[in-house]
Design an enzyme around this catalytic site. Sequence first.
Site, PDB file in Angstrom:
ATOM      1  N   GLY A  81      50.164  39.439  41.907  1.00  0.00           N
ATOM      2  CA  GLY A  81      48.965  40.203  41.559  1.00  0.00           C
ATOM      3  C   GLY A  81      47.877  40.021  42.596  1.00  0.00           C
ATOM      4  N   VAL A 129      47.091  36.357  43.451  1.00  0.00           N
ATOM      5  CA  VAL A 129      47.800  35.520  42.490  1.00  0.00           C
ATOM      6  C   VAL A 129      49.253  35.367  42.939  1.00  0.00           C
ATOM      7  CG1 VAL A 129      48.451  35.223  40.076  1.00  0.00           C
ATOM      8  CG2 VAL A 129      46.299  36.363  40.659  1.00  0.00           C
ATOM      9  N   ASP A 166      34.130  40.645  32.931  1.00  0.00           N
ATOM     10  CA  ASP A 166      35.171  41.485  33.544  1.00  0.00           C
ATOM     11  C   ASP A 166      36.326  41.704  32.571  1.00  0.00           C
ATOM     12  OD1 ASP A 166      36.129  43.098  35.554  1.00  0.00           O
ATOM     13  OD2 ASP A 166      37.074  41.479  36.677  1.00  0.00           O
TER      14      ASP A 166
END
Length: 1118
Positions: free
Chosen positions: A812, A819, A928
């Site tokens: 990711g 990630v 977020d």
Amino acid sequence: MNSQQSTRTKQMLQQSSTHLLCGVVLLQLFAAQVDAQRSTSPWQTLSGDAPLVIARGGFSGLFPDSSLAAYQFAMVVSVADVVLWCDVQLTKDGHGICFPDLNLANASNSEEVYPNRQKSYPVNGVTTKGWFPIDFSLTELQKVLFSLIRGILSRSGKFDENGYSISTVQNVATQMKPALFWLNVQHDEFYEQHNLSMSSFLLSTSRTVSIDFISSPEVNFFRKIAGGFGNNGPSFVFQFMGKEDFEPTTNRTYGSILSNLSFVKTFASGILVPKSYILPLDDKQYLLPHTSLVQDAHKAGLKLYASGFANDVDIAYNYSWDPVSEYLSFVDNGNFSVDGMLSDFPLTASASVDCFSHIGRNATKQVDFLVISKNGASGEYPGCTKLAYEKAIKDGSDVIDCPVQMSSDGIPFCSSSIDLVNSTTVGQTHLRNRSIIVPEISSVAGIFTFSLTWHEIQSLTPAISNPFRENGMSRNPNERNSGNLISLYEFLNLAKNSTSLSGILISLENVVYLREKKGLDVVKVVLNRLTETGYIVGTLKVMIQSTTRLVLVDFKNQSTYKTVYKIKETIGNITDSAIEDIKKFANAVVINKASVFPNSDSFLTGQTTNVLERLQKFQLPVYVELFQNEFVSQPFDFFADETVEINAYIFGAGINGTITEFPYTAARYKRNRCLGREEVPPYMLPVNPGGVLTLISTSSLPPAQDPNPIFTHDDVTEPPLPPVIAKSPTSTLGTPSTIAKPLRNFLKVIRIVSWSVAGVVLFLVLLTLVFCFHRKRETRLRQQKLKALIPLEHYTYAQVKRITKSFAEVVGRGGFGIVYKGTLSDGRVVAVKVLKDTKGNGEDFINEVATMSRTSHLNIVSLLGFCSEGSKRAIIYEFLENGSLDKFILGKTSVNMDWTALYRIALGVAHGLEYLHHSCKTRIVHFDIKPQNVLLDDSFCPKVSDFGLAKLCEKKESILSMLDTRGTIGYIAPEMISRVYGNVSHKSDVYSYGMLVLEIIGARNKEKANQACASNTSSMYFPEWVYRDLESCKSGRHIEDGINSEEDELAKKMTLVGLWCIQPSPVDRPAMNRVVEMMEGSLEALEVPPRPVLQQIPISNLHESSILSEDVSVYTEG
């Protein structure tokens, strides 16, 4: 009040408890009662008479609707021929009562008195639960414990404990003896279905009661009563509901009936329509051009009455929150006039018709006082802009004001605040890094005027002030960023060129700080500008205002300008010595409204304050601030009408000037024709402070408050002004006076330079050694501190590389790093988020990780370790095989989730956020929330992840101080974009959660959403589509085809919760603990939220000035 009036009042007190109440009203609220005098101005009504004022349920804007107190108060404060409106309901024993709703629970305490008497009935084809009058006898409804209460919860609940009883139609008529009586029959067909005849009741009542009007929204009702009242019977008025609603007896929409007024004329002499039928609004709450309905009705021989008037509800932005302006637009617009207005506040309607109609801007002034603007017309445009000042002049200001601020290069200009964050969008620009804390000015960080040059300030976009945004009240959103700030020079010239102004007011604050710390002599600069623009000799009066005594003394010593001393504090009295001292350096005084009329819990207390009287006794004019049109700024005593408030301060208290953000309202009051009459009508008499509180039961009175402090001589005394510091001079290169020098001097210089170079080199070597030692020691201590602070495994960057096999597998990418998939030494599979290289010591990162390491919740991703080595930082957390939620709702996987699974995910995310907001020792605001940051384990249990934008705050702090914009476009709450939307808080996460829930709903209905949006050429706002889809489900169809009733209920519940969460104002959104209750509770307990309003978010500015997360998946595989 004279002795005859007192005697009459005593007689009333002896007659009945109802008359006791009304006698108190007469005593406490108004100085006298006189008959209103009708205006002789021509009217464009059907009859040529003045429009009728119709009091809906009496004065229902203050008292419970249809209470005797509401009816009599309406008669006391309205025009003499005020019409009393009664919504007729029938009890099971056939008695007619005045009550505003078919469901008793909507305006009485029936749920408390009869908790087990709720029933369900079809009403106009819709099954409705409630407490219905057909299930109660009149005796049951008039028992001692049963009472009327407010029907609109935003109104004061102080009268709910007064025990007002339900009254019959006959009781209202005989006790009130109204000049005109209007009976409204809303549900004749419903009563007929239950063997109760409304027509029979009315015919029998008309033999003992004078009925002037009967209205109903049902055509068949008029057919039944036609001919029953004879030639001198009441006027029949057909009531129109929503244009798309169906008239129950003809099965035609009201919109279709409206197109055939000749048909209506066959059974009625008038029509009653919502005011939007006449002056419609667009989607942004602005007026559209008026329709021809009034003229069409008059041509058909029908009188037209308009409904929906109330001072304390949203009205078109064109009216600037002024209810008088709204009333006048229906009766005095040059094109038409309605024949009557149905209002919850008949006092305002009466004053509009009789005192303010048909008066031009040049009408004779009936009262003299100064109208002083506050930052120009800042209620309608961004303050201190040229637009605001021009509007203030046009609207009739006597004096316009300029709060002088200074730029870093010494340019004086007008701005409402020294902190530009409060008046511009500077927080969204590259200049946000100029934020500093100045303890002498504020404990909150700001971007101050003296930190920017005038050129930089000129480039800023102004922002309109929205002091009541949290109450859901915005100011002129179409112009919220219009105009430009102007310099003092431009302001002075603008005022000088005006022919209507009598003066200007220049206010100066923070003078001491600017002199002592910034070397800016504001007094000198202002005096120079006044001289340069020719204000030494002129017709305009110049007033200099300040809260600092010595600033005014300085002006007194250097000029002949008038000085105004502003007392910031709310005071209850002032000593003679203080006034004598003020009089030495000031020509006038500014105080706030509460120093004239103290209030408690939004009611005037009636406590005596003689501040105004004492100042005026010493020949000091007193100007009072701050007057605002928004009704939430006013105590309930002023009936949500700014004109009533102004009247109390001018006609009642006798102040010398109003300082207002809405100059037009105050300037119009000067031309109030009622003040010029020998006998002032009751709707223009000033209220008596504390009068309303005398009408409230003892148990509901607000707590007693200590008197406000006394202003003394010591409060005026100040230390002397500090000298102006000299600014650091700009360095310049000098030129030697001679080139020729003796040789020995040259050699001496060479020796000095050589030794100096050697010394510098040695010093640098020693400094490097000390620095290296210190850095190693600091690193060692820092590592020890981290181990003590954070109870997690601390990995070195080399270990992170081994765990991820040199960052081999990317799963990711996010806005702040990448990630990777990794494996710990014990075999556990983990996710490793490696943050982008950052500068600084990483204290924010450490604080974040330290706090998160102490969190533990099923719906929060578990942190397993971290790395903080120089600029290298990483977070290690559990790896979740199913990846992120976005894959499943955007169709990136073959797994198709049903509504039950999606509901559980949404509920789990809510539980996670509830934990972060309300259960952690230190509140964590995520900033977020989006599908990409919700990870799913192998059982599809959701876990909130990615805290890269999170901010920590104490639970007691409801507002966060932020200068950047955090989040992902599409999920960012409006208040994150600009302060004009409200304050940033944990409610910002609630908005993002709402958008996440709505996205889940949209994904399940993707095809339908795409079709709806594609069919709208203006690209339909997504939440708007969800809202419309929800509305279409009211007819009984499922929110999605092919699902069962249980899933449909879950889907509708998610829809309602999502729409509540995305309300534009943070105060209207539920907190996360309430969101969890809503998600877990019943669908029936949820109300439908207001329709979402499209917010235009300046995306280009966001990319330039914000911390934005990239809209990508945390996991792209799995």
